[in-house]
Design a protein around this motif. Structure first.
Motif, short mmCIF file in Angstrom:
data_model
loop_
_atom_site.label_atom_id
_atom_site.label_comp_id
_atom_site.label_asym_id
_atom_site.label_seq_id
_atom_site.Cartn_x
_atom_site.Cartn_y
_atom_site.Cartn_z
N ASP A 101 -5.45 -0.99 -6.15
CA ASP A 101 -6.25 0.32 -5.52
C ASP A 101 -5.78 0.18 -4.27
N THR B 283 0.80 -1.13 -0.12
CA THR B 283 -0.13 0.00 0.06
C THR B 283 0.83 1.17 -0.03
N LYS C 146 -7.83 -0.32 -1.60
CA LYS C 146 -8.54 -1.15 -0.62
C LYS C 146 -7.77 -2.45 -0.68
N ALA C 147 -7.72 -2.85 -1.76
CA ALA C 147 -7.25 -4.37 -2.08
C ALA C 147 -5.56 -4.33 -2.14
#
Length: 412
Positions: free
Chosen positions: A212, A200, A214-215
């Motif tokens: 993204d 991330t 989120k994933a």
């Protein structure tokens, strides 16, 4: 003149058998050609030499045939080493460095040196640290400088990767569009990074990305100065076995595009060696598993019971002195006290003959006088009584005479 003779029966038989054999062989050949088809089959042969120890050997050969200067080595070797093999390898401004294995082996000075080289125009390609049994949460200095944070394992469905691909260059998009209907493109979009460790963004602003917030992301290209850093969730698609897949080859070409043919590509394929304990746990369980089971069974057999330990049972008493005392008490109880007295008196006289033969040869009063002179602290009356047998059932006289004889014998 005689007429020419006809063929012999044996020759005729041989000719017929030969003709029959030719017909049978011809029929078998025709049946074989009609029912069988010649096909080519590729067999994977065991690798030897550099191809066996270098997982990026196929990529190295592909780049060499494409006219790209490429170097492969096991370590990064930015800093000078002690030996010839550990000598530092300088990096040019437009070179590309591919670190195939775990980036946690890069020290803080090496990470700083790589980023300084990237700022000058270099292109760095790294992967996220793989999840393993040990050192999962070990900090990565390079990721901290890039403002990235590795995530856990990707447990989502592989199909969710479809459609999440971020923007790419125009050339890469055109190439992807030409193979959009190919099964390799489907694998590239849906299965290429399935199960890989994503990351991330902790402040970084990538130019191109895949994924993204989120994933998580499986690819990000971060611009630094005149160069760039590509971070991927996995680099297994660069392996010699996976590079044959068109999707893997296409992605590898996109990764190497920024400095393509502008400098040397450095392939670092063994930045980390697994520890001994991890190797034993993962690959040697067939050896230590049965040994551990045998050890547990042996301990189970040796273990008598559960609970606190009981005191040790008393052993049988085998003291010789106790046997002698018990024998003497038995003889005295059954009326054989005179035998015990005679044994004590004979032991005293035997030692007296060895120490003082003159006193032992005398009898009566002369012997008593010599003994009284020798044992001045013992009254002559006790010596006289000790040399005379006691009366029957006179327990006091018996014990006194025995004690006196033993005392006189010990003093000789």
């Amino acid at each position: 003149m005689n007429a020419p003779s006809s063929l012999r029966p044996g020759s005729m038989r041989i000719a017929l058998l030969s003709l029959l054999g030719i017909v049978v062989l011809g029929g078998l050949a025709a049946w074989w050609l009609h029912t069988h088809e010649r096909v080519e089959r590729r067999i994977q042969m065991p690798r030897t030499g550099e191809a066996r120890r270098n997982p990026l050997y196929a990529l190295q050969l592909a780049l060499q045939k494409d006219g790209v200067a490429v170097k492969s080595r096991r370590r990064l070797q930015l800093l000078p080493g002690a030996g010839k093999e550990e000598a530092s390898v300088p990096l040019a401004a437009r070179d590309t460095v591919v670190i195939y294995n775990d980036p946690r082996t890069l020290t803080a000075p090496e990470a700083a040196g790589l980023l300084h080289w990237v700022d000058a125009g270099g292109h760095l390609i790294v992967r996220t640290p793989p999840l393993g049994l040990l050192a999962t949460n070990t900090p990565v200095p390079l990721f901290a400088d890039l403002q990235l944070m590795p995530m856990g394992r990707d447990n989502s469905e592989c199909a969710e990767m479809k459609g999440n691909r971020g923007p790419t260059t125009d050339e890469a998009a055109d190439e992807a569009a030409t193979v959009q209907t190919d099964a390799a493109a489907e694998r590239a979009e849906g299965l290429l990074f399935c199960g890989a460790r994503r990351f991330t963004l902790a402040g970084a602003n990538p130019v191109h990305s895949w994924g993204d917030l989120k994933a998580g992301y499986v690819f990000a290209r971060i611009q630094r100065g005149n160069g760039s850093v590509d971070v991927l969730a996995d680099l297994d698609f660069l392996d010699s076995d996976e590079l044959e897949d068109p999707a893997s080859f296409l992605l590898a070409r996109q990764l190497l595009q920024p400095n393509h043919r502008a400098g040397t590509v450095h392939l670092v394929y063994a930045a980390q060696m697994p520890s001994l304990w991890v190797t034993i746990i993962r690959h040697s369980w067939m050896a230590w598993g049965p040994l551990l089971l045998a050890l547990m069974l042996w301990l189970w057999r040796r273990m008598q019971r559960f609970g606190p330990g009981l005191p040790a049972p008393s052993t049988e008493r085998r003291s010789l002195l106790e046997h002698i005392v018990a024998s003497g008490e038995l003889e005295y109880r059954y009326g054989y006290a005179h035998l015990l007295y005679d044994a004590a008196r004979n032991a005293f006289l035997a030692r007296l003959r060895r120490r003082d033969p003159q006193a032992a040869a005398l009898q009566g009063e002369p012997q008593l006088m010599l003994l009284a002179e020798r044992f001045q602290d013992v009254p002559p009356g006790e010596i006289r009584d000790a040399l005379l047998p006691p009366f029957a059932h006179d327990h006091t006289a018996f014990r006194t005479r025995i004690a006196t004889l033993i005392r006189l014998r010990n003093r000789l």
